[in-house]
Motif scaffolding. Sequence first.
Motif, PDB file in Angstrom:
ATOM      1  N   UNK A   1       0.852  -1.188   0.000  1.00 36.37           N
ATOM      2  CA  UNK A   1       0.000   0.000   0.000  1.00 36.37           C
ATOM      3  C   UNK A   1       0.884   1.234   0.000  1.00 36.37           C
ATOM      4  N   UNK A   2       0.710   2.098  -0.973  1.00 33.51           N
ATOM      5  CA  UNK A   2       1.490   3.329  -1.053  1.00 33.51           C
ATOM      6  C   UNK A   2       1.149   4.241   0.116  1.00 33.51           C
ATOM      7  N   UNK A   3       2.179   4.692   0.825  1.00 38.29           N
ATOM      8  CA  UNK A   3       1.962   5.645   1.914  1.00 38.29           C
ATOM      9  C   UNK A   3       1.518   7.004   1.411  1.00 38.29           C
ATOM     10  N   UNK A   4       1.845   7.310   0.160  1.00 35.57           N
ATOM     11  CA  UNK A   4       1.501   8.614  -0.402  1.00 35.57           C
ATOM     12  C   UNK A   4       0.051   8.678  -0.873  1.00 35.57           C
TER      13      UNK A   4
ATOM     14  N   UNK B   1      -3.085   3.665  -2.183  1.00 35.39           N
ATOM     15  CA  UNK B   1      -3.465   2.719  -3.234  1.00 35.39           C
ATOM     16  C   UNK B   1      -2.426   1.604  -3.336  1.00 35.39           C
ATOM     17  N   UNK B   2      -2.844   0.457  -3.880  1.00 40.91           N
ATOM     18  CA  UNK B   2      -1.929  -0.666  -4.059  1.00 40.91           C
ATOM     19  C   UNK B   2      -0.932  -0.335  -5.175  1.00 40.91           C
ATOM     20  N   UNK B   3       0.328  -0.711  -4.937  1.00 44.14           N
ATOM     21  CA  UNK B   3       1.349  -0.591  -5.983  1.00 44.14           C
ATOM     22  C   UNK B   3       2.225  -1.840  -5.967  1.00 44.14           C
ATOM     23  N   UNK B   4       2.928  -2.064  -7.041  1.00 41.03           N
ATOM     24  CA  UNK B   4       3.922  -3.142  -7.171  1.00 41.03           C
ATOM     25  C   UNK B   4       3.318  -4.536  -7.089  1.00 41.03           C
ATOM     26  N   UNK B   5       2.026  -4.695  -7.329  1.00 38.73           N
ATOM     27  CA  UNK B   5       1.405  -6.018  -7.246  1.00 38.73           C
ATOM     28  C   UNK B   5       1.530  -6.738  -8.582  1.00 38.73           C
ATOM     29  N   UNK B   6       2.010  -8.005  -8.544  1.00 39.67           N
ATOM     30  CA  UNK B   6       2.023  -8.767  -9.789  1.00 39.67           C
ATOM     31  C   UNK B   6       0.632  -9.286 -10.141  1.00 39.67           C
ATOM     32  N   UNK B   7      -0.309  -9.216  -9.197  1.00 43.15           N
ATOM     33  CA  UNK B   7      -1.738  -9.372  -9.517  1.00 43.15           C
ATOM     34  C   UNK B   7      -2.207  -7.990  -9.943  1.00 43.15           C
ATOM     35  N   UNK B   8      -1.992  -7.678 -11.207  1.00 47.38           N
ATOM     36  CA  UNK B   8      -2.007  -6.293 -11.672  1.00 47.38           C
ATOM     37  C   UNK B   8      -3.358  -5.589 -11.518  1.00 47.38           C
ATOM     38  N   UNK B   9      -4.451  -6.350 -11.404  1.00 43.60           N
ATOM     39  CA  UNK B   9      -5.761  -5.711 -11.273  1.00 43.60           C
ATOM     40  C   UNK B   9      -5.928  -5.010  -9.918  1.00 43.60           C
ATOM     41  N   UNK B  10      -4.987  -5.237  -9.007  1.00 41.17           N
ATOM     42  CA  UNK B  10      -5.030  -4.557  -7.707  1.00 41.17           C
ATOM     43  C   UNK B  10      -4.354  -3.192  -7.758  1.00 41.17           C
ATOM     44  N   UNK B  11      -3.423  -3.011  -8.684  1.00 40.73           N
ATOM     45  CA  UNK B  11      -2.630  -1.781  -8.711  1.00 40.73           C
ATOM     46  C   UNK B  11      -3.498  -0.544  -8.943  1.00 40.73           C
ATOM     47  N   UNK B  12      -3.220   0.484  -8.163  1.00 38.25           N
ATOM     48  CA  UNK B  12      -3.958   1.737  -8.285  1.00 38.25           C
ATOM     49  C   UNK B  12      -5.326   1.704  -7.633  1.00 38.25           C
ATOM     50  N   UNK B  13      -5.602   0.659  -6.856  1.00 35.31           N
ATOM     51  CA  UNK B  13      -6.917   0.515  -6.228  1.00 35.31           C
ATOM     52  C   UNK B  13      -6.826   0.711  -4.707  1.00 35.31           C
ATOM     53  N   UNK B  14      -7.876   1.265  -4.087  1.00 39.52           N
ATOM     54  CA  UNK B  14      -7.880   1.491  -2.636  1.00 39.52           C
ATOM     55  C   UNK B  14      -8.322   0.233  -1.878  1.00 39.52           C
ATOM     56  N   UNK B  15      -7.529  -0.812  -1.972  1.00 39.25           N
ATOM     57  CA  UNK B  15      -7.913  -2.116  -1.426  1.00 39.25           C
ATOM     58  C   UNK B  15      -8.202  -2.050   0.067  1.00 39.25           C
TER      59      UNK B  15
END
Length: 305
Positions: free
Chosen positions: A68-71, A74-88
């Motif tokens: 989870x990006x502290x900034x 949102x999710x970042x660096x996930x190889x399950x790419x559908x999670x990236x950029x999402x407020x999981x």
Amino acid sequence: MRIGIDLGGTKVEALAIDDAGQELVRHRVATPRGEYVGTIAAMAGLVRRIERETGATGTVGAGIPGTISGATGLVKNANSTWLNGRPLKEDLEAELGREVRIANDANCLAVSEATDGAAAGVGVVFGVILGTGCGGGLAFGGRVHAGLNGVGGEWGHNPLPWASGDELPGPECYCGRRGCMEMWVSGTALGLDFQRVTGRTLSGPEIMASCEAGDAQARAAVERLEDRLARGLAHLVNVIDPDVFVFGGGLSKASRIYPNVAKLLPSYVFGREVNTPLVQAKFGDSSGVRGAAWLWPQAPKTSTA
């Protein structure tokens, strides 16, 4: 009761443990690949199922293949790419109506093993995952150390140290760079290296089995992996100097890597003295989900005297 969730690329697993770390119940479902809303529903559904079966409400922690990006949150660096950029984290909390703690799955392994596993009570634990990819996680005093940027422990995307001429520029990595540790010491990397050198196609586990059976080409490939692993770990000793390395993932089951890499380490570490233990994770494939549950730590014991 603590509930842990391990969000993997093919399965979502959840378990509940009590204060002593005893498992109460465990369930898994297939990961809804490519479906963000479906992933939230699967995670929340497992929590509700566990709470129905136990008749109790638990804290919830989740290990994910990213951070989870502290900034941005949102999710970042996930190889399950559908999670990236999402407020999981935010969306799962809204679905469950309570706070959820989320960490990288490799950090969860480190927390699990530092809490009641192979490194119980050890101060600084570096978790090494050698599976399809190559992950790493850090626990200080049994707690996750994600770092200011959320990438603490991500050694798999550092370059192979002291690369020789035939190792340059290195294989392409999904992160967009070349020569990452992930492309040299994972199960996938072992297969690719073996194919480059021999022209034969075998999986990482097959190469390990052939090595044990006496195949000279397989043994040479495993020895190359062990040397590269020693170089990568030497950098971690030079920078962090952890109290123990705990190994998980499919390749961690190969018993030969522990003594062999330990023998190689001193030739690469500054000062040429290394006493850092290399141990296999006590809970194996369950370390990630247990570590997610332990993101909510044990309450300190108070004296009644």
